[in-house]
Design a protein around this motif. Structure first.
Motif, PDB file in Angstrom:
ATOM      1  N   PRO A  76      -6.559   0.408 -47.960  1.00  0.00           N
ATOM      2  CA  PRO A  76      -5.540  -0.253 -47.897  1.00  0.00           C
ATOM      3  C   PRO A  76      -4.484   0.377 -47.056  1.00  0.00           C
ATOM      4  N   VAL A  77      -4.194  -0.805 -45.967  1.00  0.00           N
ATOM      5  CA  VAL A  77      -3.136   0.299 -45.185  1.00  0.00           C
ATOM      6  C   VAL A  77      -1.789  -1.104 -45.366  1.00  0.00           C
ATOM      7  N   ASP A  78      -0.823  -0.959 -44.742  1.00  0.00           N
ATOM      8  CA  ASP A  78       0.379  -1.602 -44.071  1.00  0.00           C
ATOM      9  C   ASP A  78       0.302  -2.633 -43.069  1.00  0.00           C
ATOM     10  N   ASN A  79       0.424  -4.035 -42.989  1.00  0.00           N
ATOM     11  CA  ASN A  79       1.451  -4.500 -43.148  1.00  0.00           C
ATOM     12  C   ASN A  79       0.844  -4.347 -40.996  1.00  0.00           C
ATOM     13  N   ALA A  80       2.293  -3.481 -41.017  1.00  0.00           N
ATOM     14  CA  ALA A  80       2.723  -3.210 -39.338  1.00  0.00           C
ATOM     15  C   ALA A  80       0.829  -2.585 -38.781  1.00  0.00           C
ATOM     16  N   LEU A  81       0.560  -1.929 -39.782  1.00  0.00           N
ATOM     17  CA  LEU A  81      -0.967  -1.147 -39.325  1.00  0.00           C
ATOM     18  C   LEU A  81      -2.358  -2.750 -38.934  1.00  0.00           C
ATOM     19  N   VAL A  82      -1.744  -3.115 -39.492  1.00  0.00           N
ATOM     20  CA  VAL A  82      -2.806  -4.647 -39.356  1.00  0.00           C
ATOM     21  C   VAL A  82      -2.573  -4.828 -38.170  1.00  0.00           C
ATOM     22  N   ALA A  83      -0.912  -5.265 -37.950  1.00  0.00           N
ATOM     23  CA  ALA A  83      -1.141  -7.065 -36.580  1.00  0.00           C
ATOM     24  C   ALA A  83      -0.950  -5.632 -35.884  1.00  0.00           C
ATOM     25  N   GLU A  84      -0.447  -4.120 -36.169  1.00  0.00           N
ATOM     26  CA  GLU A  84      -1.230  -3.379 -34.468  1.00  0.00           C
ATOM     27  C   GLU A  84      -2.732  -3.517 -34.036  1.00  0.00           C
ATOM     28  N   ILE A  85      -3.157  -3.115 -35.126  1.00  0.00           N
ATOM     29  CA  ILE A  85      -4.859  -3.068 -35.008  1.00  0.00           C
ATOM     30  C   ILE A  85      -5.260  -4.650 -34.844  1.00  0.00           C
ATOM     31  N   ALA A  86      -4.351  -5.278 -35.167  1.00  0.00           N
ATOM     32  CA  ALA A  86      -5.213  -6.725 -34.998  1.00  0.00           C
ATOM     33  C   ALA A  86      -5.285  -7.102 -33.545  1.00  0.00           C
ATOM     34  N   ALA A  87      -3.735  -6.297 -32.872  1.00  0.00           N
ATOM     35  CA  ALA A  87      -3.470  -6.937 -31.153  1.00  0.00           C
ATOM     36  C   ALA A  87      -3.604  -6.559 -30.002  1.00  0.00           C
ATOM     37  N   THR A  88      -5.155  -5.617 -30.487  1.00  0.00           N
ATOM     38  CA  THR A  88      -5.969  -5.486 -30.153  1.00  0.00           C
ATOM     39  C   THR A  88      -7.289  -5.685 -29.250  1.00  0.00           C
ATOM     40  N   GLY A  89      -7.537  -6.987 -30.401  1.00  0.00           N
ATOM     41  CA  GLY A  89      -7.879  -7.858 -30.196  1.00  0.00           C
ATOM     42  C   GLY A  89     -10.035  -6.795 -30.067  1.00  0.00           C
ATOM     43  N   ALA A  90      -9.709  -6.151 -31.032  1.00  0.00           N
ATOM     44  CA  ALA A  90     -10.811  -5.265 -31.278  1.00  0.00           C
ATOM     45  C   ALA A  90     -12.651  -5.994 -32.439  1.00  0.00           C
ATOM     46  N   THR A  91     -12.786  -5.108 -31.980  1.00  0.00           N
ATOM     47  CA  THR A  91     -13.760  -5.852 -33.342  1.00  0.00           C
ATOM     48  C   THR A  91     -14.271  -5.548 -34.433  1.00  0.00           C
ATOM     49  N   PRO A  92     -14.605  -5.589 -35.155  1.00  0.00           N
ATOM     50  CA  PRO A  92     -15.171  -5.016 -36.568  1.00  0.00           C
ATOM     51  C   PRO A  92     -15.534  -3.431 -36.447  1.00  0.00           C
ATOM     52  N   ALA A  93     -17.355  -3.285 -35.817  1.00  0.00           N
ATOM     53  CA  ALA A  93     -18.028  -2.688 -34.653  1.00  0.00           C
ATOM     54  C   ALA A  93     -16.532  -1.458 -33.963  1.00  0.00           C
ATOM     55  N   GLU A  94     -16.170  -2.081 -32.897  1.00  0.00           N
ATOM     56  CA  GLU A  94     -15.114  -1.038 -32.477  1.00  0.00           C
ATOM     57  C   GLU A  94     -14.238  -0.205 -33.308  1.00  0.00           C
ATOM     58  N   LEU A  95     -13.432  -0.958 -34.399  1.00  0.00           N
ATOM     59  CA  LEU A  95     -13.279  -0.365 -35.127  1.00  0.00           C
ATOM     60  C   LEU A  95     -12.923   1.029 -35.748  1.00  0.00           C
ATOM     61  N   GLN A  96     -14.699   0.361 -37.030  1.00  0.00           N
ATOM     62  CA  GLN A  96     -15.887   1.528 -36.756  1.00  0.00           C
ATOM     63  C   GLN A  96     -15.790   2.734 -36.482  1.00  0.00           C
TER      64      GLN A  96
END
Length: 79
Positions: free
Chosen positions: A15-35
């Protein structure tokens, strides 16, 4: 190329907050890169000892974001 959804982020980070999700999504990264970034934040000594190259590009950007949020070894910052 798969994009990161809130569900994908929470599947990896929990579980994470909306701000973190938005910041992560803004990078354009893939799930593999986040892992990969999450693995670096949680186990950086082990990965270095395995002679893995330091993260670059989007993975490095995600590591910075996660470190600001979680701190070393996934411990939430108290500041």
């Amino acid at each position: 190329m798969a994009t990161l959804t809130r569900q994908a982020v929470e599947d990896i980070l929990g579980p994470v907050d909306n701000a973190l999700v938005a910041e992560i999504a803004a990078t354009g990264a893939t799930p593999a890169e986040l892992q990969e970034a999450h693995a670096w934040v949680m186990n950086d000594d082990a990965l270095v000892n395995d002679f893995r190259p330091m993260p670059k590009g989007k993975v490095a950007e995600l590591v910075d974001i996660l470190y600001r949020q979680e701190g070393p070894a996934g411990e939430e910052d108290m500041a």
